[in-house]
Design an enzyme around this catalytic site. Structure first.
Site, PDB file in Angstrom:
ATOM      1  N   ASP A 366      10.754  27.206   6.096  1.00 27.21           N
ATOM      2  CA  ASP A 366      10.642  27.467   4.657  1.00 27.21           C
ATOM      3  C   ASP A 366      10.259  28.921   4.439  1.00 27.21           C
ATOM      4  O   ASP A 366       9.309  29.421   5.028  1.00 27.21           O
ATOM      5  CB  ASP A 366       9.621  26.517   4.029  1.00 27.21           C
ATOM      6  CG  ASP A 366      10.163  25.094   3.988  1.00 27.21           C
ATOM      7  OD1 ASP A 366      11.208  24.889   3.374  1.00 27.21           O
ATOM      8  OD2 ASP A 366       9.547  24.217   4.595  1.00 27.21           O
ATOM      9  N   THR A 367      10.982  29.571   3.555  1.00 25.23           N
ATOM     10  CA  THR A 367      11.027  31.020   3.496  1.00 25.23           C
ATOM     11  C   THR A 367      11.419  31.461   2.094  1.00 25.23           C
ATOM     12  O   THR A 367      11.958  30.681   1.330  1.00 25.23           O
ATOM     13  CB  THR A 367      12.085  31.520   4.516  1.00 25.23           C
ATOM     14  OG1 THR A 367      11.727  31.089   5.810  1.00 25.23           O
ATOM     15  CG2 THR A 367      12.235  33.022   4.505  1.00 25.23           C
ATOM     16  N   CYS A 368      11.175  32.733   1.782  1.00 25.52           N
ATOM     17  CA  CYS A 368      11.677  33.335   0.540  1.00 25.52           C
ATOM     18  C   CYS A 368      12.446  34.600   0.884  1.00 25.52           C
ATOM     19  O   CYS A 368      11.877  35.530   1.456  1.00 25.52           O
ATOM     20  CB  CYS A 368      10.512  33.704  -0.387  1.00 25.52           C
ATOM     21  SG  CYS A 368       9.606  32.312  -1.065  1.00 25.52           S
ATOM     22  N   ILE A 383      12.527  39.420   3.420  1.00 24.70           N
ATOM     23  CA  ILE A 383      12.312  37.991   3.622  1.00 24.70           C
ATOM     24  C   ILE A 383      10.870  37.751   4.062  1.00 24.70           C
ATOM     25  O   ILE A 383      10.316  38.511   4.858  1.00 24.70           O
ATOM     26  CB  ILE A 383      13.339  37.433   4.635  1.00 24.70           C
ATOM     27  CG1 ILE A 383      13.357  35.920   4.624  1.00 24.70           C
ATOM     28  CG2 ILE A 383      13.154  38.027   6.010  1.00 24.70           C
ATOM     29  CD1 ILE A 383      14.619  35.330   5.258  1.00 24.70           C
ATOM     30  N   MET A 448      16.696  31.624   2.491  1.00 17.63           N
ATOM     31  CA  MET A 448      15.693  30.928   3.279  1.00 17.63           C
ATOM     32  C   MET A 448      16.413  29.897   4.140  1.00 17.63           C
ATOM     33  O   MET A 448      17.617  29.724   4.042  1.00 17.63           O
ATOM     34  CB  MET A 448      14.696  30.228   2.370  1.00 17.63           C
ATOM     35  CG  MET A 448      15.322  29.171   1.473  1.00 17.63           C
ATOM     36  SD  MET A 448      14.159  27.968   0.791  1.00 17.63           S
ATOM     37  CE  MET A 448      14.121  26.759   2.110  1.00 17.63           C
TER      38      MET A 448
END
Length: 554
Positions: A366-368, A383, A448
């Site tokens: 899980d990432t932006c 990121i 993501m």
């Protein structure tokens, strides 16, 4: 600029996301995008705007990132044409050894809790390095300026979005294995579930302790997170909880400047970051596809999806064999990204049958991702992540800092390329891409999604470059994800329901284990893009309908 109409458009209007002749920001949360636009309007650079976006995301999107995580930056400098890379991933602590876990009967690093938080958080150091570069570009803004929106949102509160509400409820469910039930982890319930019931969409959430920490960083500077009272507070609390990171580990941390990697794709320059990121895998997929006639396959067809999945398998097999912290192993990057090797791998793709998977893939990430282009032509692809949803699930004392579990990606097998060692950076799924044309940013894009990042990046690039779709249509079109779900002993291929029925059938005939899922699935990640039309000076922005995001011009 002319775009090919998408066959997946949901309306007669053929709606595009925003267009502008000034700056553009895209992110997976509308408040973060607005903070970035605000910095552009105040005269800030693309890097300034990206820092403001990153800070707001660390407050309003804690299920995806926090200041207790890591980040990576790819920045194009318009004045010189230089491409800058920043690696702000943290190393494991000096006490983090395989023997420590073996003595406790553990064959893997725990996914949650204090032992999962065994790498130093790099986010704040990334902000520091990005701002230093922005000042060199002539930025008039201070760190306090860039953090003001994040601080206000933490102190005054913000509305819980559907994504945050979903993950709060998901991670407070009964779970015999202990992966969920984060309300039982130190500091989590006090911070995120203060009423005892997970917040619903539209309810207000306040994070005053995090706001105070951000205020301290704005006042004293980023190094207070690593060498000041804040660092002491975090490490003392961790050690009381049985964690391994020390004040020495925090003080030793610095973000690093790195030289970006590059390959050619259809006359464009595809750029990404080197290991310890999986940027080499993302570029390897394009290096393979460069030797296939993708445009002839038909966008969205079974042939198209098959070719991209097969290229992914080949790239991932090499990634898993080589990619780790380059300080600990030689990685043959020149060979892996050479045109000759790309051609050789492309020749291994059989359009009538699927390759066997080499190994199980990591099922989570899980990432932006967020992107910015300013009026001067500076561009940023960045990121920021905490690894699994809410990371380690622990909040350090009264600091409000939610800590990542990125260290759990290390292997405890001494023969594994990514085996755990003290002061080592784990292989990172994070990687910020960019396409340049004639030395200028042309497509700033990313997503993501852990293992899904290289796959979605390839989908966006091929849809824009090979099929002429707009950034909006390329991001919104149905996607696929090759990999593993929690609890599954095999990799499968999940495709969204908007693909034509014959696509699933055609993929199954080739030997793919196909699972059809809902039309706009969160599993596919939250992508975004900015296309720069050099002839007209118009910027086309896009955000993902699967996210809570916004693309907006300044």
């Amino acid at each position: 600029m002319h775009f090919t109409p998408s066959p997946y458009s949901q309306t007669e209007s053929q709606r595009l996301d925003p267009m502008t002749t000034r700056g553009m920001v895209t992110s997976p949360h509308y408040l973060a995008t607005q903070a970035g636009v605000d910095m552009l309007r105040k005269g800030g650079t693309a890097l300034d705007a990206a820092i403001a976006v990153a800070a707001v995301l660390a407050v309003v999107y804690p299920q995806m990132c926090s200041i207790g995580g890591d980040n990576f930056w790819l920045a194009h400098e318009a004045a010189t044409g230089r491409l800058h890379g920043i690696n702000a991933s943290g190393r494991s602590g000096e006490k983090v050894t395989r023997d420590f876990f073996a003595q406790r009967g553990l064959s893997t690093i725990p996914l949650r809790g204090p032992l999962a938080a065994c790498t130093v958080p790099g986010v704040v150091s990334g902000w520091d390095a990005a701002q230093a570069l922005s000042r060199a570009w002539g930025s008039p803004l201070s760190l306090a300026d860039l953090l003001q929106d994040a601080i206000a949102l933490g102190a005054e509160g913000f509305a819980v979005t559907p994504s945050l509400a979903y993950w709060l409820h998901e991670d407070c469910k009964a779970d015999p294995q202990g992966y969920r039930q984060l309300q039982n982890q130190p500091g989590f319930a006090r911070t995120f579930v203060p009423t005892g019931t997970p917040a619903r969409t539209g309810e207000r959430m306040r994070l005053p302790e995090l706001a105070a920490t951000l205020s301290l960083i704005a006042k004293e500077g980023p190094r207070t997170f690593y060498e000041g009272d804040l660092a002491q507070s975090i490490t003392r609390w961790l050690q009381k909880q049985g964690g391994l990171l020390t004040a020495r580990d925090f003080a030793a941390h610095q973000a690093e400047t790195v030289e970006p990697l590059r390959v050619r794709y259809r006359g464009l320059e595809a750029c990404n970051l080197p290991p310890n990121t999986q940027g080499v895998a993302s570029l390897s997929i394009l290096n393979i596809l460069e030797h296939l006639d993708v445009a002839s396959l038909g966008e969205g067809s079974a042939d198209y999806v098959h070719a991209l999945v097969e290229a992914t398998k080949l790239a991932f097999a090499e990634r898993d064999a080589y990619v780790t912290d380059p300080d600990f192993a030689h990685i043959p990057l020149e060979h892996m990204l050479s045109p000759e090797h790309g051609r050789e791998l492309a020749q291994r793709i059989h359009m009538g049958r699927a390759l066997e998977p080499a190994s199980l893939l990591e099922p989570k990430g899980d990432t932006c991702w967020f992107g910015v282009v300013d009026a001067q032509g500076n561009a940023v692809s960045a990121i920021q992540s905490i690894f699994h949803d809410f990371g380690a699930g622990i909040v350090a004392g009264d600091t409000g800092v939610l800590l990542q579990n990125r260290g759990s990606f290390f292997s405890l097998d001494p023969a594994h390329v990514n085996t755990l060692e003290p002061r080592k950076r784990t292989m990172h799924t994070l990687n910020p891409p960019m396409l340049r044309k004639n030395g200028k940013p042309w497509l700033v894009y990313g997503t993501m999604g852990g293992e899904g990042q290289p796959q979605t990046q390839a989908a966006i690039v091929t849809r824009v470059v090979d099929f002429g779709l707009s950034p909006h249509d390329a991001v919104a079109a149905p996607r696929w994800l090759y990999g593993r779900s929690w609890g599954l002993p095999v990799n499968n291929l999940r495709i969204e329901g908007r693909f034509a029925p014959q696509v699933a059938a055609g993929l199954q005939q080739r030997g793919h284990d196909v699972e059809c899922i809902k039309d706009f699935s969160d599993l596919m990640g939250h992508a975004g893009a900015i296309l720069c039309d050099h002839e007209t000076g118009v910027l086309f922005g896009a955000t993902d309908p699967r996210s809570d995001g916004l693309a907006a011009g300044s």
